[in-house]
Every structure is written in C-alpha cells, then in structure tokens.
Design a protein around this motif. Structure first.
Motif, mmCIF file in Angstrom:
data_model
loop_
_atom_site.group_PDB
_atom_site.id
_atom_site.type_symbol
_atom_site.label_atom_id
_atom_site.label_comp_id
_atom_site.label_asym_id
_atom_site.label_seq_id
_atom_site.Cartn_x
_atom_site.Cartn_y
_atom_site.Cartn_z
ATOM 1 N N UNK A 414 68.125 -12.079 132.288
ATOM 2 C CA UNK A 414 67.705 -10.638 132.693
ATOM 3 C C UNK A 414 66.963 -10.115 131.575
ATOM 4 N N UNK A 415 66.397 -10.676 130.769
ATOM 5 C CA UNK A 415 65.563 -9.921 129.832
ATOM 6 C C UNK A 415 66.439 -9.785 128.582
ATOM 7 N N UNK A 416 67.353 -10.301 128.238
ATOM 8 C CA UNK A 416 68.378 -10.202 127.047
ATOM 9 C C UNK A 416 67.954 -11.268 126.019
ATOM 10 N N UNK A 417 68.730 -11.359 124.950
ATOM 11 C CA UNK A 417 68.523 -12.201 124.202
ATOM 12 C C UNK A 417 68.637 -13.568 124.314
ATOM 13 N N UNK A 418 67.748 -14.441 123.983
ATOM 14 C CA UNK A 418 68.036 -15.986 124.285
ATOM 15 C C UNK A 418 68.760 -16.519 123.151
ATOM 16 N N UNK A 419 68.964 -15.805 122.128
ATOM 17 C CA UNK A 419 69.651 -16.403 121.005
ATOM 18 C C UNK A 419 71.028 -16.188 120.887
ATOM 19 N N UNK A 420 71.316 -15.131 121.924
ATOM 20 C CA UNK A 420 73.036 -14.727 122.129
ATOM 21 C C UNK A 420 73.389 -15.646 123.523
ATOM 22 N N UNK A 421 74.162 -16.332 123.321
ATOM 23 C CA UNK A 421 75.059 -17.019 124.512
ATOM 24 C C UNK A 421 76.364 -16.999 124.131
ATOM 25 N N UNK A 422 77.203 -17.666 125.517
ATOM 26 C CA UNK A 422 78.634 -17.702 125.240
ATOM 27 C C UNK A 422 78.740 -19.235 125.669
ATOM 28 N N UNK A 423 79.875 -19.609 125.006
ATOM 29 C CA UNK A 423 80.200 -20.991 125.121
ATOM 30 C C UNK A 423 80.924 -21.170 126.623
ATOM 31 N N UNK A 424 80.388 -22.463 127.160
ATOM 32 C CA UNK A 424 80.660 -22.738 128.395
ATOM 33 C C UNK A 424 81.010 -24.233 128.577
ATOM 34 N N UNK A 425 81.811 -24.742 129.542
ATOM 35 C CA UNK A 425 81.908 -26.162 129.727
ATOM 36 C C UNK A 425 81.127 -26.610 130.993
ATOM 37 N N UNK A 426 80.116 -27.346 131.123
ATOM 38 C CA UNK A 426 79.336 -27.663 132.062
ATOM 39 C C UNK A 426 79.959 -28.979 132.629
ATOM 40 N N UNK A 427 79.373 -29.444 133.933
ATOM 41 C CA UNK A 427 79.434 -30.500 134.465
ATOM 42 C C UNK A 427 78.059 -31.243 134.799
ATOM 43 N N UNK A 428 77.831 -32.522 134.251
ATOM 44 C CA UNK A 428 76.657 -33.168 134.343
ATOM 45 C C UNK A 428 76.829 -34.088 135.323
ATOM 46 N N UNK A 429 75.979 -34.119 136.398
ATOM 47 C CA UNK A 429 76.159 -34.955 137.700
ATOM 48 C C UNK A 429 74.648 -35.764 137.669
ATOM 49 N N UNK A 430 75.076 -37.198 137.799
ATOM 50 C CA UNK A 430 74.078 -38.235 137.678
ATOM 51 C C UNK A 430 74.098 -38.655 139.188
ATOM 52 N N UNK A 431 73.104 -38.928 139.713
ATOM 53 C CA UNK A 431 73.113 -39.216 141.229
ATOM 54 C C UNK A 431 72.768 -40.758 141.242
ATOM 55 N N UNK A 432 73.212 -41.416 142.320
ATOM 56 C CA UNK A 432 72.836 -42.925 142.249
ATOM 57 C C UNK A 432 71.750 -42.994 143.261
ATOM 58 N N UNK A 433 70.411 -43.698 142.920
ATOM 59 C CA UNK A 433 69.504 -43.888 143.841
ATOM 60 C C UNK A 433 68.479 -42.435 144.117
ATOM 61 N N UNK A 434 68.802 -41.326 143.376
ATOM 62 C CA UNK A 434 68.075 -40.343 143.522
ATOM 63 C C UNK A 434 67.720 -39.723 142.418
ATOM 64 N N UNK A 435 66.330 -39.236 142.048
ATOM 65 C CA UNK A 435 66.169 -38.704 140.618
ATOM 66 C C UNK A 435 66.923 -37.249 140.658
ATOM 67 N N UNK A 436 66.775 -36.676 139.383
ATOM 68 C CA UNK A 436 67.551 -35.543 139.230
ATOM 69 C C UNK A 436 66.679 -34.567 139.917
ATOM 70 N N UNK A 437 65.223 -34.745 139.949
ATOM 71 C CA UNK A 437 64.543 -33.621 140.569
ATOM 72 C C UNK A 437 64.852 -33.585 141.990
#
Ligand SMILES: *Cc1c(COP(=O)(O)O)cnc(C)c1O
Length: 483
Positions: A414-437
């Motif tokens: 929302x227009x705030x600084x891109x250098x300032x972030x907060x730590x987070x934990x993400x989940x990265x999911x790879x699909x079978x037979x389907x591109x990420x797009x």
C-alpha cells in the motif's frame, strides 16, 4: 436468391444434418429440471443466452470435427443432462459478480489491488446498520439543525492526533489536492527534490500540484536537502512549505533531509504554513513492530505541522478516506473550498471510519482487533505452527507434489517501504501436472478466489494475511484448483 435451387457449388464444410439430431432445443434446455435451481435466482435472459452459447459452441465443434475426421465417425450427441451441466458451469462463471471476496495469501498486508485494509468487526457492523437505515449524516440530533458531515469524525480525530481540528475527503490524493488548492492556488509550494514521489503509478506529486493550481518549487537535491535550501527559496510567491513522506522508496548513502521541527521553525519565522503528507498515517507507533520509518500523525502535530494528511485505509486499517488534521483556521478554509463538495465522503465511509477511530480510543484494544494490526503482530511461532498444520493438510491433497515450509518476508504494501518487512513462514506448493501459472490462475478463478505468489515453479502461500478462520476454506480452494 432462390434457396431451393440446387447449388452448383459444394455445400459448406460441415457435418450432415444427423450429427445434430437429438440435440435439445434452447427451450427444452432452459426448461429442464437440472436448471430449476438456476431459474429461481438468475434472470431468464441470462439463462437463455448461456444455453444458446453452449449449443452453438457444440455445433461449431462438431462442424470442426467432421471437417477433419469425416461425418461418419462423429461421437454421439451428448444427452440433455450433459448440455444442462455445461449451461450451469457457464452460468457459474458468467453470473458471478465482478467484485468478489478474496483470500489474500500474498503476504502483502495493504494490497491496493485487493482493497487495502480489511475492516474491523465494529466497522462492518456499523456499515450494515447505517447502510440499512437513514442516519444523522448532516443533521445535528442535539439541536435539530443542519450539521456538517465531516464533524462526525472531527472530535475523534482531534483526540487521537492532538490536532485543533480535522476533516475528511475521499482519499489522500484528494486531501493533497484540496490542501494545496486551499493554501496555495496561484502561488508556490516548496518541496524537497528528494520527496517528489510517485505512488501506485497514478499519484504523482508534481501532477497533483499542477491540477491544484499551485506551483511546485523544488529545493535541494535528490539526496540532500538542508533547511537553508528552503529559506533561500522563500520569496513573495511562496505560500507554503511541504514535506512528503517518501513512502515507497529510500535514498541511502549520503543523505540529508529536513525534519518537521526544522520546517516548523522556518515556517513560523516567515509566516508560512507547513504541510506534512505522511502517507500511510499511523495512529499508533509502528516502531514497536520493527517499522522505524512510518510517521505517526500525533508526532507530526506535536512537532507543530499546520496540516497533516494521511490515508484511512493504510496503517489506520479503516475505509478509504483522506484524513486532514491541523490548525482550525486552515481546516475551516479547506472545508469552504468548492472541491470539498466534489470530494465529499458518503455515509458508508463515515460509518466505517467512525467505528474504526472509536476503537483507537483504547490503543491496546486497537492492536488486538484492527485486522491489519493483528496480522502485523502475529508472533512468528504462531505463524509457523499455523503454516505447519496447513502444509500437512495440503500434502494429502490430490495433485500436490510437495508442500514445504520456508522462511520469508511479509511486506506492508500500500505504498509503504519495500525494504521494511516482517519475518513470516510461507508454504510453497508444487502441483503435479500443472504449471505454477495455471495453478495460480485456477486459484484466482475459484470460489472463494485465492491470491497467492506465483514464482519459481511453485505457488507460495503466506498465512500472515490469511485469517485463522479461513484455513479450512483455503485448503478446500487449493483442492478444487488441482482437480
Ligand atoms: C498512499 C499515499 C498517497 C495517496 O493516498 P491514497 O489514499 O491512495 O489516495 C499520497 N501520499 C503519500 C505519501 C502516500 O503514501
């Protein structure tokens, strides 16, 4: 032309008539039992149009097939149920409203494309109540006389920021425009070269100034501006000194900029108002969450700024609005400006903003129940626990090749600084037979729509921006996207 005359030309490529035998008519299709439920809620015209499209698409497809494989080998015509299923599917896609709710798994807390801040429950309740009823928008219930709609939130804003007076318009871009128009039309405003910002592609300070009828006078250089740069530039044409929060970028290295107390001292000396566009506009101190660069409205007022402007839907966590707080004489002048009528907020904005600001009367409570503040404050340990449960649930889904945890960063957005972030934990999911797009596209088109980050062969889900109560729904949405 007489169509009964035998043609000497070859008939157009296409299947013999029997290929279409057994197809339902539009009428049969729209009246069939399978569409009974649709008929109760969707206008008939929409159903007719969907049925026509489905039937004509089928005819076109058969025509194409018969041109390539020959009419004799065409598959049998589907039965009516199959056509009905296609009509329902088509209606499901075309009948959906364009504005729909989205589960935000992008990790961008104030995503302008997703409507910035989700509202607190009290604001939602107020929207429903005020939306459903008539309301005291411009009626002072004490005196029975006509009141000003901006006065509904004036007292609250004064209390929360320490300002003498306050008013609101539709967004901070409008606030900037009306402030410049009311203080400096036909005259100049001094702004540091390092603060001539563009935000979100459409808010460009020099352009806003031009439209306001004031003249921009740049002082200093991109990286260094000193108070002497302002004082040397002051002449009879100068009407105001302005500081703009460089929300979304940072100049690093040898830099120098002028603080509000310095500008205020100069402004007082030369009789010029100081305008401070603080952008995101925190009502609580964000340095407690590790964000050192987010100006707090009350600090700017305390430092003596004459007019302070900020958005309602950024760090305040309320509805879209442009909030202006400051000296009474300037606020009065702004409220009399003809643009005020053009930028007037409606009762829904007033309802949601009033309810949001009332929460801030108890700042500790605001931290708990304003959704964006709760998101920012969620401890990494809790987030890791949620992400881990979510990953485990996803691993069992059909079509998931892998679902793994990864440390990452959440941004305010929302227009705030891109250098300032907060730590987070993400989940990265790879699909079978389907591109990420494709996976990302299906998530967006699902019900509810899901927006996540698509990159490097995976779709990345940041649960910091997903409400705890949405987790089950998110897993179900991922499953539908993969089937
Ligand atoms: C975001 C921002 C604006 C524009 O505010 P809107 O509410 O989006 O109109 C203007 N100035 C600054 C410094 C900002 O950060």
């Amino acid at each position: 032309m007489n169509t009964s005359e035998p043609s000497t030309e070859r008939p157009p490529a296409g299947p013999p008539a029997p290929a279409f035998r057994g197809m339902p008519s539009v009428h049969e299709l729209i009246e069939c039992a399978e569409l009974a439920e649709c008929r109760t809620r969707i206008p008939r015209g929409e159903i007719v149009s969907a049925a026509r499209t489905v039937l004509s698409e089928y005819r076109r497809q058969v025509a194409g097939d018969s041109a390539t494989i020959g009419g004799g080998h065409l598959p049998p015509v589907p039965n009516r149920d199959e056509f009905a299923r296609q009509v329902i599917e088509r209606l499901r896609r075309t009948e959906r409203p364009r504005l729909r709710r989205v589960i935000n798994a992008s990790g961008v807390i104030l995503h302008t494309g997703l409507g910035r801040a989700p509202l607190a429950q009290a604001a939602i309740d107020s929207l429903a109540e005020i939306g459903r009823n008539y309301a005291s928008v411009e009626l002072d219930l004490d005196s029975g006389e006509r009141g000003k709609r901006t006065h509904i939130v004036r007292e609250l804003l004064c209390k929360l920021t320490g300002a003498e007076s306050a008013t609101i318009v539709n967004n901070n871009a409008a606030a900037t425009l009306i402030v410049l128009a009311a203080t400096a039309t036909g005259r100049s405003v001094l702004v540091s070269r390092g603060e001539l910002i563009e935000i979100g592609g459409s808010f460009r300070l020099p352009e806003i100034m031009e439209v306001s009828g004031s003249r921009l006078r740049e002082v200093g250089t991109t990286n260094k501006t000193r108070i002497s740069d302002y004082s040397n530039a002051i002449d009879d044409s100068v009407a105001a000194l302005m500081k703009v929060h460089t929300s979304n970028f940072k100049v690093v290295g040898f830099t120098e900029s002028v603080t509000i107390p310095d500008l205020v001292r100069l402004g007082r000396e030369r009789g010029l108002p100081v305008i401070d566009d603080i952008g995101s506009g925190a009502l609580v101190d964000f340095s407690q969450f590790g964000f050192s660069d987010e100006p707090v409205a009350s600090a700017s007022i305390a430092a003596g700024a004459d007019l302070v402007l900020f958005s309602g839907d950024k760090l305040v966590g309320g509805p879209q609005a442009g909030i202006i707080v400051g000296r009474r004489e300037w606020i009065d002048r702004i409220e009399k400006h003809p643009l005020m009528r053009a930028f007037r907020v409606d009762k829904l904005t007033l309802a949601a903003l009033q309810a949001t600001l009332r929460i801030y009367r108890d700042p500790a409570r605001a931290l708990e129940i304003i959704p964006i503040l709760a998101m920012i404050r969620e401890p990494i340990s809790e987030l890791r626990e949620r992400a881990s449960r979510f990953a485990t649930a996803c691993q069992t889904l059909t079509g998931v090749a892998e679902a793994i945890l990864a440390d990452d960063t959440t941004y305010l957005g929302g227009g705030s600084l891109p250098t300032q972030g907060i730590s987070t934990v993400t989940v990265r999911i790879r699909a079978t037979g389907q591109s990420e797009t494709e996976f990302g596209r299906r998530l967006r088109l699902g019900d509810p729509a899901v927006v996540a980050r698509v990159q490097d062969g995976v779709v990345i889900f940041d649960l910091r921006t997903v409400f705890p109560g949405q987790l089950g729904e998110l897993v179900a949405a991922i499953q539908s996207a993969l089937l």
